[in-house]
Design an enzyme around this catalytic site. Structure first.
Site, PDB file in Angstrom:
ATOM      1  N   CYS A   1       0.505 -45.535  17.054  1.00 27.10           N
ATOM      2  CA  CYS A   1      -0.096 -44.503  17.900  1.00 27.10           C
ATOM      3  C   CYS A   1      -1.586 -44.292  17.661  1.00 27.10           C
ATOM      4  O   CYS A   1      -2.192 -43.437  18.301  1.00 27.10           O
ATOM      5  CB  CYS A   1       0.673 -43.195  17.742  1.00 27.10           C
TER       6      CYS A   1
ATOM      7  N   HIS B   1      -5.180 -34.988  17.518  1.00 25.65           N
ATOM      8  CA  HIS B   1      -3.982 -35.783  17.782  1.00 25.65           C
ATOM      9  C   HIS B   1      -2.964 -34.866  18.472  1.00 25.65           C
ATOM     10  O   HIS B   1      -2.348 -35.242  19.448  1.00 25.65           O
ATOM     11  CB  HIS B   1      -3.439 -36.354  16.471  1.00 25.65           C
TER      12      HIS B   1
ATOM     13  N   GLU C   1      -2.987 -31.935  10.601  1.00 30.46           N
ATOM     14  CA  GLU C   1      -4.379 -32.120  11.025  1.00 30.46           C
ATOM     15  C   GLU C   1      -5.187 -30.832  10.935  1.00 30.46           C
ATOM     16  O   GLU C   1      -6.396 -30.880  10.694  1.00 30.46           O
ATOM     17  CB  GLU C   1      -4.507 -32.816  12.382  1.00 30.46           C
TER      18      GLU C   1
ATOM     19  N   LYS D   1      -2.530 -33.894  24.993  1.00 31.70           N
ATOM     20  CA  LYS D   1      -1.110 -34.277  25.060  1.00 31.70           C
ATOM     21  C   LYS D   1      -0.278 -33.134  25.630  1.00 31.70           C
ATOM     22  O   LYS D   1       0.819 -33.349  26.145  1.00 31.70           O
ATOM     23  CB  LYS D   1      -0.596 -34.662  23.673  1.00 31.70           C
TER      24      LYS D   1
ATOM     25  N   HIS E   1       2.506 -37.798  25.227  1.00 34.14           N
ATOM     26  CA  HIS E   1       2.029 -38.702  24.187  1.00 34.14           C
ATOM     27  C   HIS E   1       2.406 -40.129  24.589  1.00 34.14           C
ATOM     28  O   HIS E   1       3.563 -40.526  24.474  1.00 34.14           O
ATOM     29  CB  HIS E   1       2.680 -38.324  22.858  1.00 34.14           C
TER      30      HIS E   1
ATOM     31  N   PHE F   1       2.557 -43.879  13.355  1.00 33.13           N
ATOM     32  CA  PHE F   1       3.625 -44.378  12.487  1.00 33.13           C
ATOM     33  C   PHE F   1       3.074 -45.584  11.725  1.00 33.13           C
ATOM     34  O   PHE F   1       2.402 -46.439  12.300  1.00 33.13           O
ATOM     35  CB  PHE F   1       4.830 -44.823  13.324  1.00 33.13           C
TER      36      PHE F   1
END
Lengths: 80, 418, 412
Positions: free
Chosen positions: B167, B307, B318, B339, B344, B403
């Site tokens: 990602c 993110h 974050e 997002k 996402h 990931f």
């Protein structure tokens, strides 16, 4: 519903799903948590999913990595 | 001296916004595009919602041969690349100096799954029947075909590759492309990312780890980054492409420079394939490195595109990372997650977010975080809830986690920064 | 000028050997490691000959919990990374916290793991997909697991450019070293032998249909009919030369130059110019003269048009001197391992520099081009500079120049 899951069966299932070697003694007597045994959150989700699919564990029950296999077994034999 | 990197073209295919104009309208409206999945019958799945693109390849200008040959995510990429290329108006004197760097996390999964079902008889045969496979299946196995199609679309003959860091692939592809220019390996690089992951296997694999939202009866409010009532991310799809160009190359030909890519860094947490640390040390390190490269300090950052996936773990991770880098000022820097509006889209989202950042710099408008009704008490920054905000922006930061433990950061600057 | 990038450790999992101690004698002696494809039985597909890794004891290299959550391609990568670190005698804890990164190249990802999980989905239903599908199948699995397994928190990457990706990854690692990293693990591995992966590969049309392992993969000959696919690959430790010297590590080779171009999927006629340009960039960046190139490790696709294009690239590069330059393709002995291929070629080249011997091109005993193709026994003699060429299935052409380190770069 399958209520006959023995400590040996559960130990084998954990081993199969997570690759972590757990003995039936650990399942019966140890307070060690999944975390401490080296079973991470993903591994535990795999264990729970397998119990739900094939051993009649109810979908409402959740298990956290800070719980032990022993607690999981008592959940299964008690609540299932 | 390292060469500067200009952004001279943008193209985007996103849920609710095909093309840059529609995309930016959506970004500033605060509308959400998440909805019940229509791509396949999703009953039986835990998460049955997604942000889908209403994309008709023919309307988007693709011809039959292209439609047959290209998986959906490649179609997105090629259409976005053509839009960006048209805007940049590059006249290529030397195609060997034009490169391509595209990102994708799961590549051709849609076609891989489609043909798997056909060749295996719905999963009945381990020894699949190869005679039932599409002649283009081999392209789905390796997303190198993604960069190759984009290269052909623009006539690039320089370095061409696909980046697949899960990602963070979208950020990394653009960062890597900028390096190709900085290092003198190309003068122009078409950079971006594409993903079309809304297929049963991808939905099922996120179901299995409960990463996606199960707010199935309230799809439009399901993506809720930083909100107390979030329950995971909502899968999306799309593509974005940026034309990156050596600054002098762009200046010489009188190109309109939209922004400058000034910093990029990536670090790994070496912690867990899906888990994040609560402290955000590695993301903070990636941000610091990117700021260093950009020769700016944390005080110069006017906006952070987060993110913001909408998992509890991420949002806290974050937030901690921003506090680590920005200290007390963290509370004064606007942070938002798009997002919340477009879901996402895994590898693609980083490039879509960078496109939003370039537009934010150009228009002086920060896209909001939709659905942020009740902030998580652990997330106490200014997340620009609900409504876009006008602000003069000079330098912006975009971050991502993937990931594999990847943490990436890109710094973009206004073309008139100094 | 920034210090050189030096290779200090090699880890190999290949059909012809696990670990350099086995791999080197096997390729030096031209041992043949191709054989029937046995990963699944029966084999109904028109590809019979393959390079399989035999004797790989996964439990020796991968902990139980990690083995369960990863595909065979990641098992190979973890093993190769461990070997490379051991060979480099480098403990990651001795490297600055954010100074050690990983870049891997991939072609097909964890596709066997993926086929098992997607089978469960379609046969049994969504809730039968396990939690590890999300991290085992995707292309980034190896980089992530190597980083986690070895505590590497530096810059990481994953490239997909098929065979050429292995060289692109090496260049990426070099770039990170120039930007401040101290050490990088870099390479690629592949395990593309489950039925569905074979089904996918059949479409590219380059797999050899031959059923004799000694004749299935014969690039540069009149009998070239495609390639035999292989599994496995390599990981290398690449370090900042100053850092390597400071810790007393022996530099085995310098990654001196790199170039990459694109000429489109299977447009072999154009790949001649593409390969030539990539090689010229690599040689120029290395600061060496073409006349200094002692050996070329070939891409050797095994398709008549592709072989011709590679020959033409070499002829344009070297002109009338071409017949004096030994060229070789050790991979004819073990197959093309997709993203693992170029990493193995780099390992072979480093070993050749190290041992002063050019490994041969097994099974090949004629050459239809005017090339000094090394066949038969290894060619002995000092080698200082090697050029490695690679092409990806979707049109990438990459080249790397490796050279022996100077004494001040940690050479000996």
């Amino acid at each position: 519903m399958d209520t006959t899951l023995s400590p040996t069966d559960l130990a084998a299932l954990i081993n199969r799903c997570t690759g972590v070697a757990v003995t039936s003694d650990q399942v019966c007597f140890s307070q060690q948590s999944f975390d401490e045994l080296g079973v991470d959150s993903l591994g535990l989700m795999g264990v729970v999913a397998e119990l739900q699919r094939n051993h009649g564990m109810s979908r409402g029950v959740d298990v956290a990595p800070n719980q032990s296999p022993r607690e999981l077994l008592s959940l299964l034999t008690g609540k299932v | 001296m390292t060469r500067r990197v200009a952004v001279t073209g943008l193209g985007v295919i996103a849920p609710g916004g095909l093309g840059v104009k529609a995309f930016w309208e959506l970004m500033t409206s605060g509308r959400t595009t998440t909805r019940p999945i229509t791509s396949f019958p999703a009953q039986g799945f835990r998460s049955r919602i997604a942000a889908e693109c209403d994309f008709d390849p023919r309307e988007a200008g693709l011809v039959t041969a292209e439609i047959d040959r290209m998986d959906r995510y490649v179609q997105f990429a090629v259409v976005a690349a053509r839009e960006a290329w048209d805007q940049a108006q590059v006249e290529v004197a030397d195609p060997w100096r034009v490169g391509v760097c595209m990102g994708s996390a799961v590549g051709g999964t849609t076609l891989l799954e489609h043909d798997y079902v056909a060749t295996s008889g719905n999963g009945e045969r381990w020894l699949v029947d190869a005679d039932l496979a599409s002649p283009f299946l081999h392209r789905a196995l390796s997303p190198a075909s993604l960069a190759a199609e984009v290269a052909d679309a623009v006539g690039a003959c320089g370095p061409v590759r696909t980046v697949s860091t899960g990602c963070t692939a979208g950020l990394d592809a653009v960062g890597h492309a900028a390096r190709l220019i900085e290092e003198g390996r190309a003068d122009v690089v078409v950079a971006g990312a594409a993903e079309s992951p809304i297929s049963p296997i991808t939905v099922a694999c996120f179901d299995a780890i409960r990463a996606t939202s199960a707010r199935n009866d309230d799809a439009e409010h399901a993506a809720r980054p930083f909100d107390r009532d979030r329950d995971g991310f909502v899968l999306g799809e799309g593509a974005a492409v940026l034309v990156l160009e050596d600054w002098e190359h762009a200046r010489r030909r009188g190109a309109l420079v939209l922004a400058e890519v000034t910093g990029f860094a990536t670090r790994s947490n070496a912690h867990h394939m899906t888990g994040l640390t609560t402290e955000g040390v590695e993301m903070a390190e990636a941000v610091r490195q990117a700021l260093d490269q950009a020769e700016v300090s944390s005080a110069d950052i006017d906006y952070i595109n987060a993110h913001g996936s909408g998992t509890r773990q991420n949002d806290r991770h974050e937030t901690a990372a921003f506090k680590r880098v920005f200290g007390e000022r963290a509370h004064a820097v606007p942070v938002s997650s798009i997002k919340s509006m477009i879901g996402h889209s895994l590898g693609a989202i980083g490039a879509i977010e960078l496109t939003a950042c370039v537009l934010a710099l150009a228009h002086g408008v920060i896209p909001p975080t939709a659905n942020l009704d009740t902030p998580d008490p652990e997330c106490d920054l200014d997340y620009v809830p609900h409504t876009a905000r006008e602000e003069d922006l000079r330098t912006v930061l975009s971050v991502g986690s993937g990931f594999g433990g990847f943490q990436s950061a890109v710094v973009l600057s206004h073309p008139e920064r100094s | 000028m920034s210090p050189a990038a030096v290779i200090t450790g090699l880890g190999v999992v290949a059909p012809s050997g696990i670990g350099v101690e086995s791999f080197w004698p096997a390729i030096r002696d031209g041992r043949r490691s191709l054989g029937p494809l046995t990963r699944f039985e029966p084999n109904p597909y028109p590809v019979v000959v393959a390079g399989e890794v035999h004797g790989f004891e996964q439990s020796e290299w991968v902990d139980g919990p990690i083995a369960v959550q990863t595909d065979r391609f990641t098992h190979f990568a973890l093993a190769a990374a461990k070997m490379a670190l051991r060979e480099a005698d480098l403990d990651p804890v001795d490297v600055p916290p954010f100074g050690f990164g990983v870049i891997t190249a991939s072609y097909s990802g964890g596709v066997e793991f993926g086929q098992r999980e997607i089978e469960r989905l379609w046969r049994n239903g969504p809730e039968h997909v396990g939690p590890y599908q999300s991290i085992a199948w995707f292309y980034a699995a190896c980089t992530g697991q190597i980083s986690i397994g070895n505590g590497l928190r530096g810059p990481s990457g994953v490239l997909v450019a098929d065979e050429a990706g292995g060289l692109d990854a090496l260049a990426g690692a070099r770039s990170e070293l120039r930007r401040g990293a101290t050490a990088m693990l870099v390479g690629g591995t592949e395990a593309p032998f489950c039925p569905y992966a074979i089904c996918c590969q059949l479409g590219h049309g380059l797999l050899s249909p031959g059923d004799d392992s000694t004749t299935a993969y014969l690039p540069f000959t009149s009998r070239a009919a495609g390639f035999a696919p292989g599994e496995g690959g390599a990981m290398l430790v690449v370090e900042n030369a100053d850092a390597a010297r400071e810790r007393g590590a022996r530099a085995r080779a310098v990654v001196a130059g790199y170039g990459a171009t694109f000429t489109g999927p299977q447009r072999y006629d154009r790949s001649a110019e593409g390969l030539e340009r990539a090689a010229r960039s690599a040689v120029a960046e290395a600061g060496v003269d073409l006349a200094e190139v002692d050996v070329v490790f070939l891409d050797a696709l095994g398709d008549g048009r592709a072989d011709l294009a590679e020959f033409e690239a070499l002829r344009s590069l070297f002109g009338g001197r071409l017949d004096q330059i030994p060229v070789t393709a050790p991979k004819t002995g073990y197959g093309r391992c997709y993203a693992g291929t170029a990493a193995l070629d780099v390992v072979a080249a480093v070993l050749a520099l190290d041992h002063g011997a050019i490994p041969p091109t097994p099974n090949v005993d004629e050459c239809r081009f005017d090339l000094d193709l090394v066949t038969g026994p290894a060619r002995e003699g000092a080698i200082h500079t090697a050029l490695v060429l690679s092409r990806g299935l979707y049109g990438g052409n990459s080249a790397v120049v490796l050279r022996r380190p100077e004494p001040n770069e940690g050479g000996n």
